[in-house]
Write an enzyme that holds these catalytic residues in place. Structure first.
Site, PDB file in Angstrom:
ATOM      1  N   SER A  67      22.853  19.971  79.837  1.00 43.89           N
ATOM      2  CA  SER A  67      23.663  20.195  81.042  1.00 43.89           C
ATOM      3  C   SER A  67      24.865  19.265  81.125  1.00 43.89           C
ATOM      4  O   SER A  67      25.783  19.521  81.916  1.00 43.89           O
ATOM      5  CB  SER A  67      22.804  19.981  82.301  1.00 43.89           C
ATOM      6  OG  SER A  67      21.711  20.856  82.320  1.00 43.89           O
ATOM      7  N   THR A  68      24.854  18.214  80.332  1.00 41.39           N
ATOM      8  CA  THR A  68      25.892  17.187  80.479  1.00 41.39           C
ATOM      9  C   THR A  68      26.592  16.870  79.166  1.00 41.39           C
ATOM     10  O   THR A  68      27.246  15.830  79.057  1.00 41.39           O
ATOM     11  CB  THR A  68      25.267  15.907  81.055  1.00 41.39           C
ATOM     12  OG1 THR A  68      24.179  15.487  80.210  1.00 41.39           O
ATOM     13  CG2 THR A  68      24.738  16.122  82.457  1.00 41.39           C
ATOM     14  N   SER A  69      26.476  17.751  78.191  1.00 48.61           N
ATOM     15  CA  SER A  69      27.128  17.566  76.888  1.00 48.61           C
ATOM     16  C   SER A  69      28.026  18.760  76.625  1.00 48.61           C
ATOM     17  O   SER A  69      27.804  19.554  75.718  1.00 48.61           O
ATOM     18  CB  SER A  69      26.074  17.415  75.776  1.00 48.61           C
ATOM     19  OG  SER A  69      25.189  16.352  76.070  1.00 48.61           O
ATOM     20  N   CYS A 104      29.417  28.766  79.887  1.00 53.90           N
ATOM     21  CA  CYS A 104      28.606  27.972  80.811  1.00 53.90           C
ATOM     22  C   CYS A 104      28.882  28.481  82.215  1.00 53.90           C
ATOM     23  O   CYS A 104      29.986  28.306  82.740  1.00 53.90           O
ATOM     24  CB  CYS A 104      28.943  26.487  80.721  1.00 53.90           C
ATOM     25  SG  CYS A 104      28.052  25.494  81.975  1.00 53.90           S
ATOM     26  N   LYS A 274      19.295  32.458  75.110  1.00 55.14           N
ATOM     27  CA  LYS A 274      18.401  31.633  75.905  1.00 55.14           C
ATOM     28  C   LYS A 274      17.016  32.270  75.910  1.00 55.14           C
ATOM     29  O   LYS A 274      16.861  33.475  75.675  1.00 55.14           O
ATOM     30  CB  LYS A 274      18.905  31.513  77.342  1.00 55.14           C
ATOM     31  CG  LYS A 274      20.315  30.957  77.475  1.00 55.14           C
ATOM     32  CD  LYS A 274      20.448  29.564  76.889  1.00 55.14           C
ATOM     33  CE  LYS A 274      21.820  28.978  77.177  1.00 55.14           C
ATOM     34  NZ  LYS A 274      22.040  27.695  76.447  1.00 55.14           N
ATOM     35  N   SER A 305      17.323  25.627  77.439  1.00 52.60           N
ATOM     36  CA  SER A 305      18.691  25.538  76.946  1.00 52.60           C
ATOM     37  C   SER A 305      18.769  24.443  75.897  1.00 52.60           C
ATOM     38  O   SER A 305      18.299  23.325  76.131  1.00 52.60           O
ATOM     39  CB  SER A 305      19.657  25.231  78.101  1.00 52.60           C
ATOM     40  OG  SER A 305      20.980  25.097  77.635  1.00 52.60           O
ATOM     41  N   MET A 314      20.669  27.609  84.287  1.00 58.47           N
ATOM     42  CA  MET A 314      22.004  27.845  83.770  1.00 58.47           C
ATOM     43  C   MET A 314      22.641  28.990  84.549  1.00 58.47           C
ATOM     44  O   MET A 314      21.977  29.988  84.849  1.00 58.47           O
ATOM     45  CB  MET A 314      21.953  28.199  82.292  1.00 58.47           C
ATOM     46  CG  MET A 314      21.208  27.177  81.424  1.00 58.47           C
ATOM     47  SD  MET A 314      19.413  27.361  81.469  1.00 58.47           S
ATOM     48  CE  MET A 314      19.200  28.730  80.339  1.00 58.47           C
ATOM     49  N   GLY A 315      23.927  28.859  84.882  1.00 60.10           N
ATOM     50  CA  GLY A 315      24.589  29.913  85.637  1.00 60.10           C
ATOM     51  C   GLY A 315      24.613  31.235  84.907  1.00 60.10           C
ATOM     52  O   GLY A 315      24.444  32.308  85.504  1.00 60.10           O
TER      53      GLY A 315
END
Length: 390
Positions: A67-69, A104, A274, A305, A314-315
């Protein structure tokens, strides 16, 4: 030995939905990184701090989770009817790899605010107060996204009272519409079926809904995997054998969906597809300790994910969930109680999320007109990122 000085590049560090990413304006990148290729990938890897064998991203802007990469490149769009082109890169944590195969959905909510802040939207499109509609071309998958960005005194309004599960603090609501996430000429169900029997050596044969909406996604029944559908991250991520099973399912599902030709190719396509598992509504406690009642949701969904169970949702997977829930015969629709519906509220590890989907039929084919959900976004830092000059 003489070392080249660090190079600095204008950037924004933003939260969009339940994800964080580094946002660049394409024209601010070094010339060789403005086009696809090894130079661009190496640059983004170094910005994020990958590959990191310690899985910490101590020497970069990443957060050592899927989520942060993330990295985003924006530019003015030359496509008629669109304001900005949006290119998304999912940066691997432990290997030198940037996956450009999908979008994303969470960071999609930050694209409109970022584009306005970067000056990519004509000033006459920005009202004094109200909402600015930003039409986004998602370059990875060739789709249109429309974001309604709240505006106050001709500036993006970021503060607000909209609460998004998985995000600690409230912010301004940003409604996001994914327009025709599946082109009428494309197969919504790559196999042609709402449910298939997916044979995975070493795992078994599983009922699966394989859908291509928002992002290619493989839905399974939680009970078939031995789960309740109310699991939190540690129950999955702390079980190496479970993660190996999910990766095997993902790889064999990717072949059935026509995304890759052979199972080993899945290693070079980590971002898609996914894998998610669904279950009927049930009481559970989210990761923050808050209780969710079965009566508050239509079903439970958990999704993986980049090889790990996601802390929220995830959106793009939410687009797939909303679409599949609207189509009778899918595993998602069945878990939600069956029948026709135009929205669904599902439980995830951090709370709940409502997503709406408008679908229709043309002959024997399903048509997805749009999928809508609300997110929020905020600039966390602006200025320059620095990378070694070599």
């Amino acid at each position: 030995m003489i070392h080249a000085p660090q190079r600095r590049i204008p950037a924004l560090y933003m939260r969009g939905g339940t994800s964080n990413g580094v946002f660049f304006k394409r024209e601010d990148l070094p010339q060789a990184a403005r086009v696809p290729g090894a130079v661009r990938d190496v640059l983004l890897l170094r910005v994020i701090g990958s590959p990191d064998p310690y899985a910490k991203h101590t020497d970069g802007m990443g957060g050592a989770t899927s989520s942060t990469s993330k990295a985003v490149i924006l530019s003015r769009s030359e496509r008629p009817g669109h304001d900005v082109d949006y290119l998304f890169g999912q940066v691997a944590i432990d290997r030198p790899f940037v996956d450009w195969s999908g979008n994303c959905g969470n960071l999609s909510a930050a694209v409109g605010p970022a584009a306005i802040h970067m000056g990519l939207i004509d000033p006459d499109r920005i009202p004094r107060d109200g909402h600015a509609e930003v039409r986004i071309w998602q370059a990875n998958i060739g789709k249109t996204i429309v974001a309604r960005v709240p505006i106050s005194n001709r500036q993006v309004q970021e503060a607000g009272d909209f609460e998004l599960d998985g995000v600690t603090f409230p912010a301004a609501e940003v409604p996001v519409a994914f327009m025709q996430p599946v082109d009428p000429s494309e197969a919504l169900f790559p196999t042609g079926n709402p449910v298939d029997e997916l044979e995975v050596p070493g795992v078994g044969t599983l009922a699966a809904t394989m859908i291509n909406a928002g992002i290619p996604t493989i839905f399974l029944n939680a009970a078939d995997l031995g789960y309740a559908g109310t699991e939190l991250q540690e129950a999955i991520n702390g079980d190496p054998a479970a993660l190996q099973r999910f990766e095997a399912i993902r790889a064999h599902g990717a072949v059935r969906m026509g995304l890759i030709g052979e199972v080993p190719e899945a290693a070079t396509r980590q971002h898609t597809p996914k894998v998610a598992f669904v279950a009927p509504p049930a009481d559970y406690t989210v990761s923050s300790g808050r209780a969710v009642a079965a009566s508050d949701i239509d079903l439970n969904v958990r999704a993986l994910s980049m090889g790990k169970l996601h802390h929220a949702m995830m959106g793009t997977a939410a687009v797939a969930i909303g679409t599949a829930a609207a189509i009778p015969g899918t595993l998602v629709n069945a878990a939600a109680g069956g029948g026709e519906r135009d929205s669904v509220c599902f439980g995830h590890p951090s709370g709940t999320l409502r997503v709406g989907a408008r679908v229709g039929r043309t002959g024997d084919s399903w048509i997805v007109e749009k999928v809508v959900m609300s997110r929020s976004a905020r600039i966390l830092m602006e200025g320059w990122v620095r990378v070694p000059g070599d």
